[in-house]
Design a protein around this motif. Structure first.
Motif, mmCIF file in Angstrom:
data_model
loop_
_atom_site.group_PDB
_atom_site.id
_atom_site.type_symbol
_atom_site.label_atom_id
_atom_site.label_comp_id
_atom_site.label_asym_id
_atom_site.label_seq_id
_atom_site.Cartn_x
_atom_site.Cartn_y
_atom_site.Cartn_z
ATOM 1 N N VAL A 88 11.041 0.946 3.222
ATOM 2 C CA VAL A 88 10.479 0.386 4.468
ATOM 3 C C VAL A 88 8.988 0.703 4.582
ATOM 4 O O VAL A 88 8.184 -0.167 4.934
ATOM 5 N N THR A 89 8.588 1.926 4.220
ATOM 6 C CA THR A 89 7.152 2.243 4.302
ATOM 7 C C THR A 89 6.374 1.490 3.221
ATOM 8 O O THR A 89 5.249 1.058 3.454
ATOM 9 N N GLY A 90 6.984 1.312 2.069
ATOM 10 C CA GLY A 90 6.321 0.561 0.985
ATOM 11 C C GLY A 90 6.077 -0.884 1.399
ATOM 12 O O GLY A 90 4.995 -1.425 1.193
ATOM 13 N N LEU A 91 7.069 -1.502 2.019
ATOM 14 C CA LEU A 91 6.891 -2.889 2.475
ATOM 15 C C LEU A 91 5.828 -2.956 3.564
ATOM 16 O O LEU A 91 5.005 -3.870 3.592
ATOM 17 N N ALA A 92 5.829 -1.938 4.441
ATOM 18 C CA ALA A 92 4.857 -1.942 5.551
ATOM 19 C C ALA A 92 3.431 -1.704 5.063
ATOM 20 O O ALA A 92 2.482 -2.012 5.771
ATOM 21 N N SER A 93 3.292 -1.162 3.853
ATOM 22 C CA SER A 93 1.934 -0.905 3.356
ATOM 23 C C SER A 93 1.422 -2.053 2.465
ATOM 24 O O SER A 93 0.282 -2.035 2.023
ATOM 25 N N LEU A 94 2.271 -3.048 2.227
ATOM 26 C CA LEU A 94 1.807 -4.208 1.436
ATOM 27 C C LEU A 94 0.817 -5.025 2.263
ATOM 28 O O LEU A 94 0.977 -5.146 3.477
ATOM 29 N N PRO A 95 -0.160 -5.651 1.606
ATOM 30 C CA PRO A 95 -1.071 -6.530 2.341
ATOM 31 C C PRO A 95 -0.454 -7.904 2.606
ATOM 32 O O PRO A 95 -1.076 -8.765 3.198
ATOM 33 N N SER A 96 0.777 -8.098 2.162
ATOM 34 C CA SER A 96 1.454 -9.394 2.265
ATOM 35 C C SER A 96 2.087 -9.557 3.642
ATOM 36 O O SER A 96 2.570 -8.584 4.226
ATOM 37 N N VAL A 97 2.130 -10.797 4.124
ATOM 38 C CA VAL A 97 2.949 -11.082 5.308
ATOM 39 C C VAL A 97 4.396 -11.136 4.827
ATOM 40 O O VAL A 97 4.711 -11.874 3.883
ATOM 41 N N THR A 98 5.272 -10.351 5.445
ATOM 42 C CA THR A 98 6.670 -10.340 5.019
ATOM 43 C C THR A 98 7.489 -11.246 5.945
ATOM 44 O O THR A 98 7.371 -11.157 7.172
ATOM 45 N N VAL A 99 8.284 -12.100 5.324
ATOM 46 C CA VAL A 99 9.100 -13.071 6.071
ATOM 47 C C VAL A 99 10.557 -12.836 5.675
ATOM 48 O O VAL A 99 10.890 -12.918 4.492
ATOM 49 N N ALA A 100 11.411 -12.524 6.658
ATOM 50 C CA ALA A 100 12.841 -12.379 6.342
ATOM 51 C C ALA A 100 13.530 -13.724 6.566
ATOM 52 O O ALA A 100 13.408 -14.322 7.636
ATOM 53 N N ARG A 101 14.229 -14.182 5.534
ATOM 54 C CA ARG A 101 15.081 -15.384 5.647
ATOM 55 C C ARG A 101 16.512 -14.854 5.753
ATOM 56 O O ARG A 101 17.025 -14.254 4.803
#
Ligand code: LHQ
Length: 254
Positions: A88-101
């Motif tokens: 969860v912290t790794g995803l939150a530190s990505l510069p990418s916009v995260t989209v859950a499908r």
């Protein structure tokens, strides 16, 4: 990477698929290792947009409980420190916009993962299930932090303490997710969302999610960060070109 996690690329959009459909994409050891390996790739490649989804009828059913058959031998604290927190912290530190499908059920840590994304689009057949209390655990995946920020403290407390499933339609109506859409339209809606993001500046999107994910508690500090981003983005070719083309169009139409 094992087949239980698929990472596919189209230009600067990555799609991460949890791929154990027969077990509703529950997180077993193999899938967890695959997710951490994929996270390593994503940190290196830094896509503009990351779509996270589940194969088949579910998003994810959370921790694989089969892997917890001899529960007393397992240190669940270590499971959080070694997998759920880095994920969860790794995803939150990505510069990418995260989209859950979210095509269907998201339960336990699966719901926590989905709701940690920046934009959540669910089929109206999906539901979010928080069974933690019923199986004798504290809600994890940082959902006790994420959910109150999405829906307010009173509603988050009732959802997590009572454990009643939340339908995607209800989730959208209370701001827990962005959209609940007819199942047949899910892919089209996700594609439209991804297209809308793809057409924008990666640097601007990265700065925007950085500010939204962790706003500074102090207003002055928040403005300080905002000014730093704006100073940098204001010098970018993307911004300069956008202003020029806007002004040129204005001149043409006047
Ligand atoms: C599963 C699972 C599953 C294995 C469905 N495991 N097989 C926990 C511990 C440690 C550290 C940190 O974090 C956590 C956090 C958590 O995630 S706790 C929450 C764990 N998840 C759950 O308690 C959810 C358990 N699953 C369900 O309640 C239901 O399966 C849901 C409501 C998700 C879906 O129900 P149905 O649509 O009726 O599907 P189903 O129950 O028939 O499941 C289909 C298959 O998937 C079935 O396998 P089978 O071989 O019999 O067809 C299930 O056994 C399997 N499955 N969830 N978590």
């Amino acid at each position: 990477m094992s087949d239980t996690v698929l990472l596919q690329w189209q230009d600067d959009v990555a799609t991460l698929t949890l791929n154990r459909p027969e077990k509703l994409n529950a997180f077993n050891a193999e899938l967890k290792a695959g997710l951490l390996a994929a996270l390593g790739d994503l940190k290196r490649e830094r896509p503009k947009v990351l779509v996270i989804t589940g194969a088949g009828r579910a998003f994810a059913a959370g921790q694989d409980l089969e892997d917890r058959r001899n529960a007393s031998n397992v240190d669940l604290g270590a499971s959080i420190a070694e997998f759920y927190a880095p994920l969860v912290t790794g995803l939150a530190s990505l510069p990418s916009v995260t989209v859950a499908r979210v095509p269907g059920v998201a339960a336990g840590a699966g719901a926590s993962l989905a709701l940690s994304c920046d934009i959540v689009i669910a089929s109206d057949e999906a539901k979010f299930v928080f069974p933690f209390g019923k199986i004798g655990l504290v809600p994890d995946g940082a959902i006790t932090r994420t959910l109150p920020r999405l829906v307010g403290t009173a509603r988050a407390k009732a959802i997590l303490l009572l454990g009643a499933p939340v339908s995607a339609t209800e989730a959208a109506s209370v701001g827990m997710i962005w959209q609940a859409v007819p199942a047949a339209d899910l892919d089209e809606c996700v594609a439209a969302c991804v297209d809308g993001l793809s057409s924008q500046s990666a640097a601007a999107l990265a700065a925007t999610v950085e500010m939204l994910r962790e706003p500074s508690p102090d207003l002055a500090e928040h403005f300080h960060r905002e000014a730093r981003h704006q100073a940098r983005l204001g010098k970018s070719e993307y911004y300069q070109d956008s202003v020029t083309s806007f002004l040129n169009r204005t001149r043409h139409s006047s």
